[in-house]
Design a protein around this motif. Sequence first.
Motif, PDB file in Angstrom:
ATOM      1  N   ILE A  68      25.284  74.217   3.163  1.00  0.00           N
ATOM      2  CA  ILE A  68      26.484  74.246   3.349  1.00  0.00           C
ATOM      3  C   ILE A  68      26.862  74.731   4.746  1.00  0.00           C
ATOM      4  O   ILE A  68      26.706  76.031   4.915  1.00  0.00           O
ATOM      5  CB  ILE A  68      27.387  75.210   2.389  1.00  0.00           C
ATOM      6  CG1 ILE A  68      27.366  74.384   0.934  1.00  0.00           C
ATOM      7  CG2 ILE A  68      29.115  75.149   2.776  1.00  0.00           C
ATOM      8  CD1 ILE A  68      27.722  75.560  -0.053  1.00  0.00           C
ATOM      9  N   LEU A  70      28.597  76.403   7.643  1.00  0.00           N
ATOM     10  CA  LEU A  70      29.668  77.239   7.918  1.00  0.00           C
ATOM     11  C   LEU A  70      30.356  77.011   9.506  1.00  0.00           C
ATOM     12  O   LEU A  70      31.691  77.108   9.583  1.00  0.00           O
ATOM     13  CB  LEU A  70      29.492  78.721   7.568  1.00  0.00           C
ATOM     14  CG  LEU A  70      28.755  78.988   6.325  1.00  0.00           C
ATOM     15  CD1 LEU A  70      28.237  80.390   6.088  1.00  0.00           C
ATOM     16  CD2 LEU A  70      29.648  78.790   5.215  1.00  0.00           C
ATOM     17  N   GLU A 140      39.409  70.363  -1.191  1.00  0.00           N
ATOM     18  CA  GLU A 140      39.962  71.825  -0.700  1.00  0.00           C
ATOM     19  C   GLU A 140      41.448  71.745  -1.062  1.00  0.00           C
ATOM     20  O   GLU A 140      42.358  71.133  -0.476  1.00  0.00           O
ATOM     21  CB  GLU A 140      39.526  72.028   0.836  1.00  0.00           C
ATOM     22  CG  GLU A 140      40.222  73.208   1.438  1.00  0.00           C
ATOM     23  CD  GLU A 140      39.526  73.685   2.740  1.00  0.00           C
ATOM     24  OE1 GLU A 140      40.666  74.024   3.296  1.00  0.00           O
ATOM     25  OE2 GLU A 140      38.574  73.349   3.167  1.00  0.00           O
ATOM     26  N   LEU A 145      40.629  77.946  -6.261  1.00  0.00           N
ATOM     27  CA  LEU A 145      39.060  77.855  -6.538  1.00  0.00           C
ATOM     28  C   LEU A 145      39.001  76.424  -6.710  1.00  0.00           C
ATOM     29  O   LEU A 145      39.481  75.838  -7.926  1.00  0.00           O
ATOM     30  CB  LEU A 145      38.654  78.770  -7.517  1.00  0.00           C
ATOM     31  CG  LEU A 145      38.908  80.304  -7.497  1.00  0.00           C
ATOM     32  CD1 LEU A 145      38.481  80.952  -8.596  1.00  0.00           C
ATOM     33  CD2 LEU A 145      38.244  80.540  -6.077  1.00  0.00           C
ATOM     34  N   PHE A 166      29.541  74.985  -8.664  1.00  0.00           N
ATOM     35  CA  PHE A 166      29.662  75.745  -7.385  1.00  0.00           C
ATOM     36  C   PHE A 166      31.419  75.440  -7.233  1.00  0.00           C
ATOM     37  O   PHE A 166      31.926  74.273  -7.270  1.00  0.00           O
ATOM     38  CB  PHE A 166      28.950  75.288  -6.237  1.00  0.00           C
ATOM     39  CG  PHE A 166      27.608  75.591  -6.274  1.00  0.00           C
ATOM     40  CD1 PHE A 166      27.073  76.243  -7.461  1.00  0.00           C
ATOM     41  CD2 PHE A 166      27.020  75.649  -5.149  1.00  0.00           C
ATOM     42  CE1 PHE A 166      25.627  76.477  -7.378  1.00  0.00           C
ATOM     43  CE2 PHE A 166      25.676  75.807  -5.114  1.00  0.00           C
ATOM     44  CZ  PHE A 166      25.121  76.223  -6.038  1.00  0.00           C
ATOM     45  N   TYR A 167      31.798  76.694  -6.615  1.00  0.00           N
ATOM     46  CA  TYR A 167      33.368  76.600  -6.367  1.00  0.00           C
ATOM     47  C   TYR A 167      33.430  77.275  -5.055  1.00  0.00           C
ATOM     48  O   TYR A 167      32.664  78.275  -4.847  1.00  0.00           O
ATOM     49  CB  TYR A 167      34.252  77.128  -7.281  1.00  0.00           C
ATOM     50  CG  TYR A 167      34.538  76.457  -8.577  1.00  0.00           C
ATOM     51  CD1 TYR A 167      35.912  75.798  -9.014  1.00  0.00           C
ATOM     52  CD2 TYR A 167      33.801  76.283  -9.682  1.00  0.00           C
ATOM     53  CE1 TYR A 167      36.100  75.228  -9.951  1.00  0.00           C
ATOM     54  CE2 TYR A 167      33.902  75.368 -10.704  1.00  0.00           C
ATOM     55  CZ  TYR A 167      35.328  74.935 -10.717  1.00  0.00           C
ATOM     56  OH  TYR A 167      35.346  74.186 -12.092  1.00  0.00           O
ATOM     57  N   MET A 168      34.617  76.740  -4.383  1.00  0.00           N
ATOM     58  CA  MET A 168      34.912  77.720  -3.188  1.00  0.00           C
ATOM     59  C   MET A 168      36.436  77.966  -3.162  1.00  0.00           C
ATOM     60  O   MET A 168      37.158  77.252  -4.044  1.00  0.00           O
ATOM     61  CB  MET A 168      34.471  76.580  -1.889  1.00  0.00           C
ATOM     62  CG  MET A 168      32.999  76.526  -1.806  1.00  0.00           C
ATOM     63  SD  MET A 168      32.541  75.970   0.167  1.00  0.00           S
ATOM     64  CE  MET A 168      32.575  77.202   0.979  1.00  0.00           C
ATOM     65  N   LYS A 170      39.728  79.314  -0.305  1.00  0.00           N
ATOM     66  CA  LYS A 170      40.384  79.958   0.958  1.00  0.00           C
ATOM     67  C   LYS A 170      41.210  80.580   0.335  1.00  0.00           C
ATOM     68  O   LYS A 170      42.643  79.717   0.077  1.00  0.00           O
ATOM     69  CB  LYS A 170      40.599  78.880   1.758  1.00  0.00           C
ATOM     70  CG  LYS A 170      39.269  78.466   2.567  1.00  0.00           C
ATOM     71  CD  LYS A 170      39.325  77.356   3.538  1.00  0.00           C
ATOM     72  CE  LYS A 170      38.010  77.052   4.121  1.00  0.00           C
ATOM     73  NZ  LYS A 170      38.156  76.255   5.232  1.00  0.00           N
ATOM     74  N   ILE A 193      32.375  84.870   1.824  1.00  0.00           N
ATOM     75  CA  ILE A 193      31.960  84.426   3.175  1.00  0.00           C
ATOM     76  C   ILE A 193      32.917  85.129   4.239  1.00  0.00           C
ATOM     77  O   ILE A 193      32.106  85.413   5.378  1.00  0.00           O
ATOM     78  CB  ILE A 193      32.241  82.766   3.204  1.00  0.00           C
ATOM     79  CG1 ILE A 193      31.503  82.047   2.043  1.00  0.00           C
ATOM     80  CG2 ILE A 193      32.023  82.310   4.501  1.00  0.00           C
ATOM     81  CD1 ILE A 193      31.630  80.632   2.050  1.00  0.00           C
ATOM     82  N   HIS A 227      37.463  83.863   2.152  1.00  0.00           N
ATOM     83  CA  HIS A 227      36.778  82.686   1.835  1.00  0.00           C
ATOM     84  C   HIS A 227      35.652  83.039   0.920  1.00  0.00           C
ATOM     85  O   HIS A 227      34.834  83.643   1.317  1.00  0.00           O
ATOM     86  CB  HIS A 227      36.232  82.085   3.243  1.00  0.00           C
ATOM     87  CG  HIS A 227      35.823  80.576   3.082  1.00  0.00           C
ATOM     88  ND1 HIS A 227      35.149  79.876   4.219  1.00  0.00           N
ATOM     89  CD2 HIS A 227      35.995  79.773   2.009  1.00  0.00           C
ATOM     90  CE1 HIS A 227      34.801  78.663   3.770  1.00  0.00           C
ATOM     91  NE2 HIS A 227      35.105  78.619   2.388  1.00  0.00           N
ATOM     92  N   LEU A 229      32.439  81.731  -2.238  1.00  0.00           N
ATOM     93  CA  LEU A 229      31.630  80.757  -2.744  1.00  0.00           C
ATOM     94  C   LEU A 229      31.514  81.282  -4.092  1.00  0.00           C
ATOM     95  O   LEU A 229      30.902  82.422  -4.072  1.00  0.00           O
ATOM     96  CB  LEU A 229      30.379  80.496  -1.870  1.00  0.00           C
ATOM     97  CG  LEU A 229      29.257  79.716  -2.711  1.00  0.00           C
ATOM     98  CD1 LEU A 229      29.792  78.220  -2.870  1.00  0.00           C
ATOM     99  CD2 LEU A 229      28.054  79.524  -1.734  1.00  0.00           C
TER     100      LEU A 229
END
Length: 237
Positions: A68, A70, A140, A145, A166-168, A170, A193, A227, A229
Amino acid sequence: MQTHIYKADSRGTADYGWLKATYSFSFANYHNPERIHFGALRVLNDDVIAPGGGFDTHPHDNMEIITIPLSGQLAHKDSMGHTSVIKSGEIQVMSAGKGVFHSEFNASQTEPLNLFQIWLFPNEKNVAPRYQQIALETLEKRNELYQILGPDKNDKGVWIYQDAWFYMGKLDAGWKGSYQIKKEGNGLYLMVIEGEVTIAGQNLSKRDAIGITNTMEVEIEALSNSHLLLMDLPMNF
């Protein structure tokens, strides 16, 4: 619920000139017997690669490798015939399976590259190697999430040979929400992050992480614009 905090400044570090690496778990010359892996999560390297620098062709086998970026962009080439550039805002996965060779270089001659490289133990060995790369912009969602990886090839994001998700996210300051563990027996490893959050009653800042087990739900609050992860993965495999 059991929790373990991994503070950013407690990680292992190495400076190779062209590479400044920060290791969440034992890797290369960094060895910490208390930080070998978290369940199926074997590697979480926070790498900064100098312009033009990179890893020459090298082998892997029986590992799920997720990259990933950044910031910056990564030039990838492998023995399966893939030649690609992975940019910030994208995710790449390579199931090494029965064996693959690849190289990875900073695609820029002027700008540094910062990326997470993540390795997970697979739930199937000696599979045919495979490669996948997608942009995250279609997934996104601000203040949510959103899933970027899972075990189902028909689900959102990339897929791997492991019962992991996996989730992200913002998130704006003041956001509150919860995360539900996908599979009984899985644990959660969360990396900040950027920003600052409270999770499971613990305050975490930039590059702090927490491992959480023996629960099916965790509460999260963003104390600043953040942010995140999240890695939901098997503890026994």
